[in-house]
Scaffold this motif. Structure first.
Motif, PDB file in Angstrom:
ATOM      1  N   HIS A 290       0.821  -1.207   0.000  1.00 18.48           N
ATOM      2  CA  HIS A 290       0.000   0.000   0.000  1.00 18.48           C
ATOM      3  C   HIS A 290       0.856   1.259   0.000  1.00 18.48           C
ATOM      4  O   HIS A 290       0.552   2.234  -0.695  1.00 18.48           O
ATOM      5  CB  HIS A 290      -0.910  -0.017   1.230  1.00 18.48           C
ATOM      6  CG  HIS A 290      -1.744   1.213   1.386  1.00 18.48           C
ATOM      7  ND1 HIS A 290      -2.864   1.452   0.619  1.00 18.48           N
ATOM      8  CD2 HIS A 290      -1.630   2.282   2.217  1.00 18.48           C
ATOM      9  CE1 HIS A 290      -3.406   2.602   0.973  1.00 18.48           C
ATOM     10  NE2 HIS A 290      -2.670   3.126   1.942  1.00 18.48           N
TER      11      HIS A 290
ATOM     12  N   THR B  63      -3.475  -0.300  -3.797  1.00 18.45           N
ATOM     13  CA  THR B  63      -4.124   0.338  -2.656  1.00 18.45           C
ATOM     14  C   THR B  63      -5.255  -0.538  -2.139  1.00 18.45           C
ATOM     15  O   THR B  63      -6.140  -0.929  -2.898  1.00 18.45           O
ATOM     16  CB  THR B  63      -4.698   1.714  -3.054  1.00 18.45           C
ATOM     17  OG1 THR B  63      -3.650   2.511  -3.582  1.00 18.45           O
ATOM     18  CG2 THR B  63      -5.287   2.409  -1.835  1.00 18.45           C
TER      19      THR B  63
ATOM     20  N   LEU C  65      -8.642  -1.037   0.185  1.00 19.19           N
ATOM     21  CA  LEU C  65      -9.752  -0.178   0.599  1.00 19.19           C
ATOM     22  C   LEU C  65      -9.689  -0.003   2.111  1.00 19.19           C
ATOM     23  O   LEU C  65     -10.473  -0.568   2.882  1.00 19.19           O
ATOM     24  CB  LEU C  65     -11.081  -0.794   0.163  1.00 19.19           C
ATOM     25  CG  LEU C  65     -11.307  -0.841  -1.344  1.00 19.19           C
ATOM     26  CD1 LEU C  65     -12.626  -1.514  -1.662  1.00 19.19           C
ATOM     27  CD2 LEU C  65     -11.281   0.565  -1.932  1.00 19.19           C
ATOM     28  N   MET C  66      -8.710   0.804   2.525  1.00 18.44           N
ATOM     29  CA  MET C  66      -8.495   1.027   3.948  1.00 18.44           C
ATOM     30  C   MET C  66      -9.452   2.099   4.440  1.00 18.44           C
ATOM     31  O   MET C  66      -9.961   2.910   3.663  1.00 18.44           O
ATOM     32  CB  MET C  66      -7.044   1.442   4.191  1.00 18.44           C
ATOM     33  CG  MET C  66      -6.036   0.376   3.768  1.00 18.44           C
ATOM     34  SD  MET C  66      -4.346   0.856   4.121  1.00 18.44           S
ATOM     35  CE  MET C  66      -4.353   0.789   5.918  1.00 18.44           C
TER      36      MET C  66
ATOM     37  N   GLU D 162     -10.962   5.470   5.853  1.00 18.35           N
ATOM     38  CA  GLU D 162     -10.526   6.844   5.683  1.00 18.35           C
ATOM     39  C   GLU D 162      -9.860   7.329   6.962  1.00 18.35           C
ATOM     40  O   GLU D 162     -10.309   7.002   8.064  1.00 18.35           O
ATOM     41  CB  GLU D 162     -11.724   7.731   5.354  1.00 18.35           C
ATOM     42  CG  GLU D 162     -12.372   7.407   4.024  1.00 18.35           C
ATOM     43  CD  GLU D 162     -13.614   8.248   3.800  1.00 18.35           C
ATOM     44  OE1 GLU D 162     -13.924   9.078   4.662  1.00 18.35           O
ATOM     45  OE2 GLU D 162     -14.269   8.043   2.767  1.00 18.35           O
TER      46      GLU D 162
ATOM     47  N   SER E 278      -9.454   9.993  -3.598  1.00 19.50           N
ATOM     48  CA  SER E 278      -9.518   8.818  -2.732  1.00 19.50           C
ATOM     49  C   SER E 278      -8.137   8.209  -2.537  1.00 19.50           C
ATOM     50  O   SER E 278      -7.749   7.847  -1.412  1.00 19.50           O
ATOM     51  CB  SER E 278     -10.475   7.786  -3.344  1.00 19.50           C
ATOM     52  OG  SER E 278     -10.454   6.578  -2.615  1.00 19.50           O
ATOM     53  N   TYR E 279      -7.384   8.080  -3.605  1.00 21.64           N
ATOM     54  CA  TYR E 279      -6.075   7.438  -3.545  1.00 21.64           C
ATOM     55  C   TYR E 279      -5.131   8.189  -2.606  1.00 21.64           C
ATOM     56  O   TYR E 279      -4.492   7.577  -1.730  1.00 21.64           O
ATOM     57  CB  TYR E 279      -5.482   7.374  -4.951  1.00 21.64           C
ATOM     58  CG  TYR E 279      -4.191   6.610  -5.059  1.00 21.64           C
ATOM     59  CD1 TYR E 279      -4.187   5.218  -5.083  1.00 21.64           C
ATOM     60  CD2 TYR E 279      -2.974   7.264  -5.149  1.00 21.64           C
ATOM     61  CE1 TYR E 279      -3.006   4.506  -5.191  1.00 21.64           C
ATOM     62  CE2 TYR E 279      -1.781   6.574  -5.262  1.00 21.64           C
ATOM     63  CZ  TYR E 279      -1.799   5.190  -5.283  1.00 21.64           C
ATOM     64  OH  TYR E 279      -0.620   4.495  -5.382  1.00 21.64           O
TER      65      TYR E 279
ATOM     66  N   THR F  32      -5.889  10.425  -0.311  1.00 21.50           N
ATOM     67  CA  THR F  32      -6.435  10.508   1.042  1.00 21.50           C
ATOM     68  C   THR F  32      -6.187   9.222   1.812  1.00 21.50           C
ATOM     69  O   THR F  32      -5.696   9.230   2.952  1.00 21.50           O
ATOM     70  CB  THR F  32      -7.939  10.801   0.989  1.00 21.50           C
ATOM     71  OG1 THR F  32      -8.162  12.045   0.310  1.00 21.50           O
ATOM     72  CG2 THR F  32      -8.524  10.881   2.398  1.00 21.50           C
ATOM     73  N   ARG F  33      -6.515   8.077   1.227  1.00 25.12           N
ATOM     74  CA  ARG F  33      -6.428   6.808   1.930  1.00 25.12           C
ATOM     75  C   ARG F  33      -4.996   6.292   2.042  1.00 25.12           C
ATOM     76  O   ARG F  33      -4.669   5.560   2.986  1.00 25.12           O
ATOM     77  CB  ARG F  33      -7.293   5.772   1.225  1.00 25.12           C
ATOM     78  CG  ARG F  33      -8.774   6.112   1.268  1.00 25.12           C
ATOM     79  CD  ARG F  33      -9.610   4.990   0.722  1.00 25.12           C
ATOM     80  NE  ARG F  33     -11.029   5.264   0.860  1.00 25.12           N
ATOM     81  CZ  ARG F  33     -11.976   4.335   0.807  1.00 25.12           C
ATOM     82  NH1 ARG F  33     -11.645   3.072   0.621  1.00 25.12           N
ATOM     83  NH2 ARG F  33     -13.241   4.647   0.936  1.00 25.12           N
ATOM     84  N   LYS F  34      -4.167   6.668   1.106  1.00 25.18           N
ATOM     85  CA  LYS F  34      -2.801   6.141   1.136  1.00 25.18           C
ATOM     86  C   LYS F  34      -1.855   7.015   1.950  1.00 25.18           C
ATOM     87  O   LYS F  34      -0.958   6.506   2.632  1.00 25.18           O
ATOM     88  CB  LYS F  34      -2.274   5.994  -0.292  1.00 25.18           C
ATOM     89  CG  LYS F  34      -0.932   5.258  -0.379  1.00 25.18           C
ATOM     90  CD  LYS F  34      -0.633   4.824  -1.794  1.00 25.18           C
ATOM     91  CE  LYS F  34       0.634   3.980  -1.858  1.00 25.18           C
ATOM     92  NZ  LYS F  34       0.895   3.454  -3.206  1.00 25.18           N
TER      93      LYS F  34
ATOM     94  N   ALA G 211      -3.015  10.113   3.714  1.00 25.84           N
ATOM     95  CA  ALA G 211      -3.707  11.007   4.645  1.00 25.84           C
ATOM     96  C   ALA G 211      -3.400  12.471   4.318  1.00 25.84           C
ATOM     97  O   ALA G 211      -3.260  13.312   5.202  1.00 25.84           O
ATOM     98  CB  ALA G 211      -3.335  10.685   6.094  1.00 25.84           C
TER      99      ALA G 211
ATOM    100  N   ARG H 210     -16.073  15.118   1.890  1.00 28.31           N
ATOM    101  CA  ARG H 210     -14.833  14.448   2.279  1.00 28.31           C
ATOM    102  C   ARG H 210     -13.586  15.175   1.767  1.00 28.31           C
ATOM    103  O   ARG H 210     -12.479  14.884   2.197  1.00 28.31           O
ATOM    104  CB  ARG H 210     -14.833  13.010   1.768  1.00 28.31           C
ATOM    105  CG  ARG H 210     -15.827  12.098   2.466  1.00 28.31           C
ATOM    106  CD  ARG H 210     -15.743  10.687   1.900  1.00 28.31           C
ATOM    107  NE  ARG H 210     -16.556   9.754   2.668  1.00 28.31           N
ATOM    108  CZ  ARG H 210     -17.849   9.557   2.460  1.00 28.31           C
ATOM    109  NH1 ARG H 210     -18.473  10.236   1.496  1.00 28.31           N
ATOM    110  NH2 ARG H 210     -18.522   8.694   3.201  1.00 28.31           N
TER     111      ARG H 210
END
Length: 706
Positions: free
Chosen positions: A37, A43, A45-46, A48, A243-244, A246-248, A250, A293
């Motif tokens: 990740h 990535t 789906l961790m 948020e 999304s990418y 943000t989730r990877k 922060a 978001r």
């Protein structure tokens, strides 16, 4: 201990070992998952993150920067690096970025993932205390788009998302297996998705995928009900990239949608020339909305190119507009309309003006033509458009490519030349867009001082009269020395034999005869007039653009290959225009063979970047762009062959032949022709030179320092 207790003890021990092994396996899987990740494009789906970090945000119509605990409006003072600058060394990137920062710029825009050395140089520059923000582009090449019938079937979303994820990983320094080890996310201002959208492709997409119009509601981005299919697909890209990151990581950065006047959201009253396809569709940034978001926001990055936008010259609404100073200002009208048409912050994604000799578009009112105007007008134009954009409410933007690009090709040169980076085409307007000029590393200067010619063997030499010639990556240079030269009355002629497939042994217009079939004739009458003409069969513009120029008879009944008529050397600079109200505006062809007299030495006080030749006493120095002599690639000796024969458009030669004739004291003296071997090479030698635009923008940016 009985047998039952022993079995229970062993079962517990076995279960404990199993649990330990399970925990170890889970730990290994978690570590592998984290490494995948964190350090690859994969990535999970961790969940948020509870919070994200960000330094810029879009607030109403402003882009704001968090300075300490306070948010304040931010004005971009940026410069673009062209795609061809994607292969420089670390030292070169470090020098370029330091130079950009030294001109009071606060941002640099790139259009694709750059080599690791670029991000290292940017990181180290910012670590030194200089702040230069990155505008990271996410784009697909023209070749990729050309393979698409429409954006949905061509998987534009998947391809752009893949490029965007690679860009995000590179910015965060997490593609270490490819050398991306420097995290510049803290020095990154924004990602800009796309730049130029093909109107035909947008039109086909909007028709072929009409059922998805306005139908996307993602976690991070959605599209308005009024959004066209193309914008709906782009909303999916924005959603994926928000999304990418943000989730990877922060983190979030603001994201812009790049666009040009061909697909802007305005309606113009002028229908464009055939082939330009402007104004048939739009790509509207305001139809994409970030969800709750997204802490940062979405903006529009709009490219504005005078000389390309013909509505500035012919649309009555534009040409009749006067600004607050009572001056006719179509550019301000256009910028005001763009700003008022958006509901998001608007940035000047780029403005470029060409200092090339050649021209590819006209600005009838302000004179900011696409080439042919010289370096002083380039500097004035870049400063003017940037200033007008800021005054119209834009959040600043990017002005000028940093350096000329030898790979670019203007629309009116695509049929003539092969721009492979190994030579520089002064006739191509798209190759002179830099605030730094890219020039041949050769000694020849057009300034009246012939000292650099002392060791060059002459092609013609008799009684003190001398013709010398040499070439480099951009020009054929000539030096003529004529004893007792009378610049007011003496006229000399230099005929050129370039191709063995055509040419004339005489010129009925000048009443000259030659010892071989010649293709071009240069005549010079001191500082009063100098002109290059071409044998009629070898003049390519009317042949290659016959349908647009309504010369349908040309291929049916072409000139004789050895016709003794020499005609003007032309450049097709603007197609015919057809206003909605009826009538037409004629196509424009420039007599590009007319040479300009002046001093072309950049160190001279009277420097004229447009000068083609210089007269000083008994000496005349000239430079002729290779493309003006129908070269398609001088680095390989490639020239236009027989224009009217299929499959014979380009041929290879190893020399050109030049003659000489002098009209003096009412008598004509002619000399035999001689061969000049072509300077063919594999690796070009270039140097960089600062143009006036650099200093003009440096002063302008200083006025806008924050």
């Amino acid at each position: 201990m009985d047998a039952t207790d022993e079995r229970i003890r062993r079962a517990k021990k076995k279960a404990l070992r199993g649990l330990i092994w399970l925990l170890c396996i889970l730990a290994v899987l978690l570590v592998c998952a984290f490494l995948l990740h964190r350090y690859s494009s994969f990535t999970f789906l961790m969940p948020e993150p509870k919070s994200v970090s960000y330094a810029f945000r879009c607030d109403n119509r402003d882009i704001e920067y968090k300075n300490g605990e306070e948010w304040e409006p931010f004005i971009v003072r940026g410069v673009e690096l062209a795609n061809s600058q994607n292969g420089a060394s670390y030292d070169t990137y470090a020098r370029w970025l330091a130079s950009i920062a030294a001109m009071n710029a606060n941002a640099v825009r790139v259009h694709a993932v750059m080599p690791p050395d670029f991000y290292r140089a940017l990181y180290e520059l910012n670590q030194s205390g200089v702040t230069l923000w990155l505008l990271q582009g996410v784009e697909l090449s023209d070749e990729v788009f050309a393979q698409m019938t429409d954006m949905r079937s061509g998987d534009m979303v998947g391809l752009l998302s893949k490029e965007g994820r690679l860009a995000i990983d590179a910015v965060h320094g997490n593609k270490r297996e490819h050398g991306y080890a420097y995290d510049v996310s803290g020095y990154t201002m924004a990602y800009i998705i796309g730049d130029k959208w093909d109107p035909d492709l947008v039109l086909y997409t909007d028709q072929a995928a009409s059922e998805i119009a306005g139908r996307f509601d993602g976690r991070y981005a959605s599209v308005w009900d009024t959004g066209d299919p193309t914008v709906t697909l782009l909303a999916e890209v924005f959603d994926d990239l928000f999304s990418y990151e943000t989730r990877k990581y922060a983190q979030q950065h603001i994201m812009g949608l790049g666009n040009t006047q061909k697909t802007d959201l305005l309606f113009h009253d002028t229908t464009w020339a055939v082939g330009l396809n402007e104004n048939i569709v739009d790509v509207n940034t305001t139809h994409i909305s970030p969800t709750a978001r997204v802490q940062t926001g979405i903006f529009a990055a709009l490219r504005v190119e005078p000389g390309v936008m013909q509505n500035l010259s012919f649309d009555p609404d534009y040409i009749e507009f006067t600004d607050a100073y009572g001056v006719h200002n179509p550019i301000r009208y256009y910028l005001d309309a763009l700003y008022n048409g958006h509901r998001v912050p608007v940035m000047l994604g780029g403005v470029t003006m060409s200092a090339s000799r050649g021209c590819a578009g006209l600005d009838a009112l302000l004179g900011y033509d696409r080439g042919g105007v010289g370096e002083t007008v380039q500097a004035d134009g870049l400063s003017f458009v940037y200033t007008q954009a800021v005054n119209a409410g834009f959040c600043g933007g990017c002005a000028g490519y940093y350096l000329d690009d030898p790979h670019r090709t203007a629309w009116n040169m695509k049929l003539f030349t092969d721009h492979n980076g190994r030579w520089l085409d002064a006739q191509d307007a798209e190759q002179g867009l830099g605030i730094f000029a890219l020039e041949p590393d050769s000694p020849y200067l057009i300034d009246g001082d012939p000292s650099e010619w002392k060791d060059v063997p002459p092609l013609v030499a008799k009684d003190g009269l001398m013709l010398q010639a040499a070439g480099d990556e951009k020009y054929l240079y000539l030096h003529v020395h004529i004893p007792n030269y009378d610049a007011q009355n003496d006229v000399f002629y230099i005929p050129f034999d370039v191709t063995p497939l055509s040419g004339a042994a005489e010129d009925r217009g000048q009443n000259l005869t030659y010892d071989r079939d010649m293709d071009f004739l240069l005549s010079v009458n001191g500082a009063k007039r100098a002109k290059l003409v071409v044998q009629s069969y070898y003049e390519p513009v009317e042949a290659l653009y016959e349908q647009e120029l309504e010369y349908e008879f040309w291929f049916v009944d072409p000139p004789d290959p050895h016709d003794d008529d020499f005609v003007s050397t032309q450049q097709y600079v603007r197609p015919a225009l057809f206003p909605d109200g009826g009538g037409s505006v004629n196509a424009v062809l420039n007599d590009t063979g007319l040479l300009r007299c002046g001093n072309a030495n950049p160190a001279a006080p009277d420097y004229d970047s447009r000068a083609d030749y210089c007269v000083e006493g008994e000496d005349v120095e000239l430079r002729i762009p290779w493309a003006l002599l129908n070269f398609t690639d001088p680095s390989a000796g490639r020239i236009m062959g027989d224009i009217y024969t299929q499959g014979n458009h380009s041929i290879t030669i190893d020399a050109i032949y030049m003659g000489f004739a002098l009209y003096k004291n009412r008598a004509m003296q002619q000399f035999p022709s001689a061969a000049l071997a072509l300077p063919c090479y594999d690796t070009p030698a270039y140097r960089e030179r600062t143009r006036a635009a650099y200093f003009a923008l440096r002063d302008l940016f200083k006025e806008n320092l924050q």
